[in-house]
Scaffold this motif. Sequence first.
Motif, PDB file in Angstrom:
ATOM      1  N   ALA A 233       1.058  -1.264  -0.231  1.00  0.00           N
ATOM      2  CA  ALA A 233      -0.082   0.096  -0.102  1.00  0.00           C
ATOM      3  C   ALA A 233       0.737   1.525   0.009  1.00  0.00           C
ATOM      4  CB  ALA A 233      -1.221   0.226   1.189  1.00  0.00           C
ATOM      5  N   ALA A 234       0.622   2.262  -0.555  1.00  0.00           N
ATOM      6  CA  ALA A 234       1.288   3.195  -0.616  1.00  0.00           C
ATOM      7  C   ALA A 234      -0.420   4.427  -1.117  1.00  0.00           C
ATOM      8  CB  ALA A 234       2.260   3.530  -2.155  1.00  0.00           C
ATOM      9  N   GLY A 235       0.348   5.780  -0.747  1.00  0.00           N
ATOM     10  CA  GLY A 235      -0.200   6.651  -0.512  1.00  0.00           C
ATOM     11  C   GLY A 235      -0.966   7.703   0.657  1.00  0.00           C
ATOM     12  N   GLY A 236      -0.842   8.367   1.631  1.00  0.00           N
ATOM     13  CA  GLY A 236      -0.825   8.847   2.702  1.00  0.00           C
ATOM     14  C   GLY A 236      -0.213   8.411   4.280  1.00  0.00           C
ATOM     15  N   ILE A 237       0.960   6.854   3.993  1.00  0.00           N
ATOM     16  CA  ILE A 237       1.093   6.633   4.737  1.00  0.00           C
ATOM     17  C   ILE A 237       2.406   7.206   5.697  1.00  0.00           C
ATOM     18  CG2 ILE A 237       2.051   4.005   5.518  1.00  0.00           C
ATOM     19  CD1 ILE A 237       0.465   3.110   3.135  1.00  0.00           C
ATOM     20  N   ALA A 238       2.348   7.553   6.639  1.00  0.00           N
ATOM     21  CA  ALA A 238       3.537   8.386   7.092  1.00  0.00           C
ATOM     22  C   ALA A 238       3.957   7.296   8.913  1.00  0.00           C
ATOM     23  CB  ALA A 238       3.902   9.903   7.111  1.00  0.00           C
ATOM     24  N   THR A 239       3.156   7.188   9.430  1.00  0.00           N
ATOM     25  CA  THR A 239       3.073   6.868  10.431  1.00  0.00           C
ATOM     26  C   THR A 239       2.665   5.407  10.956  1.00  0.00           C
ATOM     27  OG1 THR A 239       0.923   6.990  10.951  1.00  0.00           O
ATOM     28  CG2 THR A 239       2.289   8.676  11.603  1.00  0.00           C
ATOM     29  N   GLY A 240       3.444   4.606  11.811  1.00  0.00           N
ATOM     30  CA  GLY A 240       3.084   3.193  12.254  1.00  0.00           C
ATOM     31  C   GLY A 240       1.812   2.929  12.145  1.00  0.00           C
ATOM     32  N   SER A 241       0.402   4.215  12.646  1.00  0.00           N
ATOM     33  CA  SER A 241      -0.721   3.982  13.315  1.00  0.00           C
ATOM     34  C   SER A 241      -1.428   3.703  11.498  1.00  0.00           C
ATOM     35  CB  SER A 241      -1.691   4.510  13.809  1.00  0.00           C
ATOM     36  OG  SER A 241      -1.361   6.184  12.670  1.00  0.00           O
ATOM     37  N   SER A 242      -0.883   3.948  10.732  1.00  0.00           N
ATOM     38  CA  SER A 242      -1.684   4.711   9.543  1.00  0.00           C
ATOM     39  C   SER A 242      -1.434   3.039   8.879  1.00  0.00           C
ATOM     40  CB  SER A 242      -0.922   5.319   8.455  1.00  0.00           C
ATOM     41  OG  SER A 242       0.326   5.622   9.227  1.00  0.00           O
TER      42      SER A 242
ATOM     43  N   MET B  35      -2.833  -2.496   6.528  1.00  0.00           N
ATOM     44  CA  MET B  35      -2.693  -3.725   6.676  1.00  0.00           C
ATOM     45  C   MET B  35      -3.914  -4.830   6.664  1.00  0.00           C
ATOM     46  SD  MET B  35       1.651  -3.213   7.901  1.00  0.00           S
ATOM     47  CE  MET B  35       2.177  -5.446   6.895  1.00  0.00           C
ATOM     48  N   SER B  36      -4.550  -3.754   8.093  1.00  0.00           N
ATOM     49  CA  SER B  36      -5.546  -4.151   7.843  1.00  0.00           C
ATOM     50  C   SER B  36      -6.509  -4.828   7.385  1.00  0.00           C
ATOM     51  CB  SER B  36      -6.697  -4.107   9.067  1.00  0.00           C
ATOM     52  OG  SER B  36      -5.674  -2.977  10.596  1.00  0.00           O
ATOM     53  N   LEU B  37      -7.019  -3.260   6.217  1.00  0.00           N
ATOM     54  CA  LEU B  37      -7.449  -3.762   4.779  1.00  0.00           C
ATOM     55  C   LEU B  37      -5.867  -4.344   4.095  1.00  0.00           C
ATOM     56  CD1 LEU B  37      -7.953   0.317   3.793  1.00  0.00           C
ATOM     57  CD2 LEU B  37      -9.440  -1.356   5.653  1.00  0.00           C
ATOM     58  N   GLY B  38      -5.851  -5.262   4.014  1.00  0.00           N
ATOM     59  CA  GLY B  38      -5.487  -6.331   3.038  1.00  0.00           C
ATOM     60  C   GLY B  38      -3.571  -6.451   2.696  1.00  0.00           C
TER      61      GLY B  38
ATOM     62  N   ASN C 267       3.463  -0.857  16.978  1.00  0.00           N
ATOM     63  CA  ASN C 267       3.504  -1.779  18.146  1.00  0.00           C
ATOM     64  C   ASN C 267       2.244  -2.027  19.134  1.00  0.00           C
ATOM     65  OD1 ASN C 267       4.679  -4.282  16.381  1.00  0.00           O
ATOM     66  ND2 ASN C 267       6.664  -3.266  17.437  1.00  0.00           N
ATOM     67  N   GLU C 268       2.236   0.376  19.091  1.00  0.00           N
ATOM     68  CA  GLU C 268       1.727   0.042  19.899  1.00  0.00           C
ATOM     69  C   GLU C 268      -0.413   0.891  19.643  1.00  0.00           C
ATOM     70  OE1 GLU C 268       2.944   4.122  20.327  1.00  0.00           O
ATOM     71  OE2 GLU C 268       4.741   4.487  21.653  1.00  0.00           O
ATOM     72  N   THR C 269       0.075   1.030  18.274  1.00  0.00           N
ATOM     73  CA  THR C 269      -1.468   0.786  18.032  1.00  0.00           C
ATOM     74  C   THR C 269      -2.036  -0.324  17.874  1.00  0.00           C
ATOM     75  OG1 THR C 269      -1.079   2.482  16.321  1.00  0.00           O
ATOM     76  CG2 THR C 269      -2.793   1.255  15.431  1.00  0.00           C
ATOM     77  N   GLN C 270      -1.225  -1.526  17.982  1.00  0.00           N
ATOM     78  CA  GLN C 270      -1.793  -2.794  17.650  1.00  0.00           C
ATOM     79  C   GLN C 270      -2.073  -3.280  18.619  1.00  0.00           C
ATOM     80  OE1 GLN C 270       0.819  -6.314  16.725  1.00  0.00           O
ATOM     81  NE2 GLN C 270      -0.485  -6.797  15.362  1.00  0.00           N
ATOM     82  N   LYS C 271      -1.561  -3.529  19.632  1.00  0.00           N
ATOM     83  CA  LYS C 271      -1.395  -3.058  20.813  1.00  0.00           C
ATOM     84  C   LYS C 271      -3.579  -2.497  21.493  1.00  0.00           C
ATOM     85  CE  LYS C 271       2.633  -3.561  22.849  1.00  0.00           C
ATOM     86  NZ  LYS C 271       3.698  -3.510  23.694  1.00  0.00           N
ATOM     87  N   GLN C 272      -3.583  -0.984  21.338  1.00  0.00           N
ATOM     88  CA  GLN C 272      -4.509  -0.014  21.313  1.00  0.00           C
ATOM     89  C   GLN C 272      -5.699  -1.071  20.871  1.00  0.00           C
ATOM     90  OE1 GLN C 272      -4.100   3.454  19.922  1.00  0.00           O
ATOM     91  NE2 GLN C 272      -6.395   4.231  20.652  1.00  0.00           N
ATOM     92  N   MET C 273      -5.599  -1.107  19.760  1.00  0.00           N
ATOM     93  CA  MET C 273      -6.944  -1.730  18.953  1.00  0.00           C
ATOM     94  C   MET C 273      -6.947  -3.604  19.040  1.00  0.00           C
ATOM     95  SD  MET C 273      -6.950   0.170  16.980  1.00  0.00           S
ATOM     96  CE  MET C 273      -8.687  -1.114  15.565  1.00  0.00           C
ATOM     97  N   ASN C 274      -6.398  -4.035  20.248  1.00  0.00           N
ATOM     98  CA  ASN C 274      -6.969  -5.082  21.064  1.00  0.00           C
ATOM     99  C   ASN C 274      -7.141  -4.778  21.597  1.00  0.00           C
ATOM    100  OD1 ASN C 274      -5.535  -6.988  18.608  1.00  0.00           O
ATOM    101  ND2 ASN C 274      -3.108  -6.792  20.447  1.00  0.00           N
ATOM    102  N   ARG C 275      -7.360  -4.253  22.106  1.00  0.00           N
ATOM    103  CA  ARG C 275      -8.405  -3.673  23.822  1.00  0.00           C
ATOM    104  C   ARG C 275      -9.421  -2.784  23.330  1.00  0.00           C
ATOM    105  NH1 ARG C 275      -2.676  -1.573  25.177  1.00  0.00           N
ATOM    106  NH2 ARG C 275      -4.059   0.697  25.339  1.00  0.00           N
ATOM    107  N   ILE C 276      -9.824  -2.472  22.117  1.00  0.00           N
ATOM    108  CA  ILE C 276     -11.137  -2.112  22.229  1.00  0.00           C
ATOM    109  C   ILE C 276     -11.686  -3.130  22.045  1.00  0.00           C
ATOM    110  CG2 ILE C 276     -12.100  -0.982  20.349  1.00  0.00           C
ATOM    111  CD1 ILE C 276      -9.707   0.711  19.215  1.00  0.00           C
ATOM    112  N   ASP C 277     -13.253  -3.591  22.762  1.00  0.00           N
ATOM    113  CA  ASP C 277     -14.272  -4.118  23.112  1.00  0.00           C
ATOM    114  C   ASP C 277     -15.367  -3.434  22.121  1.00  0.00           C
ATOM    115  OD1 ASP C 277     -15.851  -6.051  23.750  1.00  0.00           O
ATOM    116  OD2 ASP C 277     -16.146  -5.749  25.599  1.00  0.00           O
TER     117      ASP C 277
END
Length: 314
Positions: A168-177, A182-185, A303-313
């Motif tokens: 994926a490319a375009g608009g990616i400059a952070t680990g969260s993006s 990558m969540s989109l495939g 990695n921080e984003t991944q942990k944060q998403m795992n905590r979302i219920d």
Amino acid sequence: MNKIKGLFKIQYPIVQGGMIWASGWKLASAVSNSGGLGVIGAGSMYPEVLREHIQKCKKATDKPFGVNVPMLYPNLQEIIEIIIEEDVKIVFTSAGNPKTYTSYLKEKGITVVHVVSSLKFALKAQNAGVDAIVAEGFEAGGHNGRDETTTLALIPMVKEKISIPLIAAGGIATGSSMFAVMSLGADGVQIGSRFVASEEASSHKDFKQMVVDAKEGDTHLTLKELAPVRMLKNKFYNDVAELYVKGPSIDELKTLLGRARAKKGMFEGDLIEGELEIGQVSGLIHDIKPVEQIINDLIINFNETQKQMNRIDF
């Protein structure tokens, strides 16, 4: 094993965009040494200059790196032969028909990736036999697609229809993006603008600072009649906008653009008359950093984003 890490034999699924006037051997080798895939941008290089950059990159890193080849440039055959002679193992092709050189390069043992901006061209690239695809949303800087499909929409549409690895490319400059696409495939990411604002990028320091100073809305996609390009708004951009009011012909647009406009802006630092290619994500880039720090920040934030998403219920 992540498909992109396995394909390129790299530590992180992060590819540096092969950008004109920014992606010389210093940037490419720094990205490769930091665990990503560095890419030399051949689009702004005469053939022998490209050879020099490849040779210097080999001396600066023992890690894999690639070369990006825009297929609309002259001396294309000579550039391809230099890549083969210098034993480059990874080639990214863009701005042209992937059938032209894919088979020839693969016969030489080279991994071929093609950059597209639409599902239609992603399918054509897959049919041409490329090893992976970069799907680039219209948020991206530099030359872009005419359809204005955003990364958020483009990645899942391409993922649904192709079977080869997807970057994926375009608009990616952070680990969260990076996490988001990558969540989109996507199997990995290609990052351009964030690496422009690095210490190792070969672009002019004044251009780098203008990228850092950019805010939301400071870029625009224009010149679709020639080759769509996203650039920062400056006097040259305003001249283009004023010409469009008059309903210009293609020849009039070509005359205004002239020659070496991108070199004047991005490499020589003419922030008034130069073409300053950068993505929308420049509004999120606030500093010029060494490549190693940029990649470390990406991974920490991912990695921080991944942990944060795992905590979302839900």
